[in-house]
Design an enzyme around this catalytic site. Structure first.
Site, PDB file in Angstrom:
ATOM      1  N   HIS A  51       0.849  -1.185   0.000  1.00 17.98           N
ATOM      2  CA  HIS A  51       0.000   0.000   0.000  1.00 17.98           C
ATOM      3  C   HIS A  51       0.889   1.241   0.000  1.00 17.98           C
ATOM      4  O   HIS A  51       2.101   1.158   0.209  1.00 17.98           O
ATOM      5  CB  HIS A  51      -0.946   0.012   1.212  1.00 17.98           C
ATOM      6  CG  HIS A  51      -0.248  -0.008   2.528  1.00 17.98           C
ATOM      7  ND1 HIS A  51      -0.191  -1.122   3.337  1.00 17.98           N
ATOM      8  CD2 HIS A  51       0.453   0.947   3.159  1.00 17.98           C
ATOM      9  CE1 HIS A  51       0.514  -0.839   4.406  1.00 17.98           C
ATOM     10  NE2 HIS A  51       0.918   0.398   4.333  1.00 17.98           N
TER      11      HIS A  51
HETATM   12  C1  T46 Z   1       3.032   0.611   6.923  1.00 18.41           C
HETATM   13  C2  T46 Z   1       3.645  -0.684   7.314  1.00 18.41           C
HETATM   14  C3  T46 Z   1       5.121  -0.599   7.582  1.00 18.41           C
HETATM   15  C4  T46 Z   1      -4.616  -0.182  13.216  1.00 18.41           C
HETATM   16  O1  T46 Z   1      -5.733  -0.421  13.719  1.00 18.41           O
HETATM   17  N1  T46 Z   1      -3.864   0.861  13.699  1.00 18.41           N
HETATM   18  C5  T46 Z   1      -2.637   1.152  13.191  1.00 18.41           C
HETATM   19  O2  T46 Z   1      -1.988   2.120  13.650  1.00 18.41           O
HETATM   20  C6  T46 Z   1      -2.118   0.340  12.123  1.00 18.41           C
HETATM   21  C7  T46 Z   1      -0.739   0.635  11.524  1.00 18.41           C
HETATM   22  C8  T46 Z   1      -2.881  -0.705  11.661  1.00 18.41           C
HETATM   23  N2  T46 Z   1      -4.105  -0.959  12.207  1.00 18.41           N
HETATM   24  C9  T46 Z   1      -4.873  -2.109  11.703  1.00 18.41           C
HETATM   25  C10 T46 Z   1      -5.294  -2.041  10.253  1.00 18.41           C
HETATM   26  C11 T46 Z   1      -5.354  -3.506   9.863  1.00 18.41           C
HETATM   27  O3  T46 Z   1      -6.625  -4.011  10.209  1.00 18.41           O
HETATM   28  O4  T46 Z   1      -4.051  -3.265  11.830  1.00 18.41           O
HETATM   29  C12 T46 Z   1      -4.314  -4.162  10.765  1.00 18.41           C
HETATM   30  C13 T46 Z   1      -3.027  -4.502  10.021  1.00 18.41           C
HETATM   31  O5  T46 Z   1      -2.575  -3.328   9.317  1.00 18.41           O
HETATM   32  P1  T46 Z   1      -1.881  -3.404   7.877  1.00 18.41           P
HETATM   33  O6  T46 Z   1      -2.452  -4.531   7.104  1.00 18.41           O
HETATM   34  O7  T46 Z   1      -1.945  -2.049   7.273  1.00 18.41           O
HETATM   35  O8  T46 Z   1      -0.376  -3.777   8.299  1.00 18.41           O
HETATM   36  P2  T46 Z   1       0.931  -3.704   7.401  1.00 18.41           P
HETATM   37  O9  T46 Z   1       2.011  -4.308   8.223  1.00 18.41           O
HETATM   38  O10 T46 Z   1       0.709  -4.244   6.046  1.00 18.41           O
HETATM   39  O11 T46 Z   1       1.219  -2.121   7.246  1.00 18.41           O
HETATM   40  C14 T46 Z   1       1.601  -1.376   8.383  1.00 18.41           C
HETATM   41  C15 T46 Z   1       1.020   0.037   8.297  1.00 18.41           C
HETATM   42  O12 T46 Z   1      -0.397  -0.059   8.146  1.00 18.41           O
HETATM   43  C16 T46 Z   1       1.584   0.805   7.144  1.00 18.41           C
HETATM   44  O13 T46 Z   1       1.261   2.181   7.288  1.00 18.41           O
HETATM   45  O14 T46 Z   1       3.680   1.419   6.278  1.00 18.41           O
HETATM   46  O15 T46 Z   1       3.018  -1.301   8.453  1.00 18.41           O
END
Ligand code: T46
Length: 138
Positions: A51
């Site tokens: 993303h």
């Molecule tokens: C990034 C990379 C390095 C939350 O509720 N609060 C938060 O602050 C974050 C970061 C995520 N979430 C929730 C959203 C999703 O339901 O946690 C779940 C997993 O998030 P995501 O699939 O976006 O995780 P990554 O590891 O793919 O991405 C994250 C960050 O979202 C992103 O900004 O740069 O880590």
């Protein structure tokens, strides 16, 4: 180095007890910090990211272990290895990121410019390209 990302080399204060790195908003971190989150218990067979963010900027630090991050601003791409708690990756807004190859029980800390807002995410690559074309971000 591309203008939309850069490696930050942090100064560590070392003595016989160990090392200390201090990061300050407006100093080593080039924005006001609104949130910190961290990734741990990471599965080596699973990738994360895929993303970009419309507005959010962040600094990523691999505090333990190692991981790779592919960064892409729609024009340039680069694979970056994060393998030191003295090294940060600054990501401007509108940078697509893919995070993989987690090794040695990697712990990835993110220091972030915005509160969590799902509406700030571009989770589809074609939408990301359309967004940067429409907003002349690059
Ligand atoms: C990034 C990379 C390095 C939350 O509720 N609060 C938060 O602050 C974050 C970061 C995520 N979430 C929730 C959203 C999703 O339901 O946690 C779940 C997993 O998030 P995501 O699939 O976006 O995780 P990554 O590891 O793919 O991405 C994250 C960050 O979202 C992103 O900004 O740069 O880590």
């Amino acid at each position: 180095m591309n203008k939309n990302w850069s490696i930050l080399n942090f100064k560590s204060i070392d003595d016989e007890r160990g090392s200390l790195v201090a990061l300050e908003a407006g100093g080593e971190i080039p924005f006001d910090v609104k949130r910190i989150y961290y990734l741990f218990n990471l599965d080596i067979n699973n990738n994360r990211g895929y993303h970009a963010h419309k507005e959010l900027k962040q600094v990523l630090v691999c505090m333990h272990g190692e991981c790779k991050i592919l960064v892409d601003d729609g024009k340039d791409k680069e694979e970056i290895i994060l393998d030191s708690s003295k090294k940060g990756l600054y990501l401007n807004n509108c940078v697509w990121r893919e995070i993989y190859d987690f090794k040695k029980e990697a712990v990835l800390v993110a220091i972030v410019s915005e509160h969590y807002d799902e509406a700030d995410y571009l989770r589809n690559y074609d939408d990301f390209i359309k967004f940067i074309e429409a907003n002349h971000e690059n």
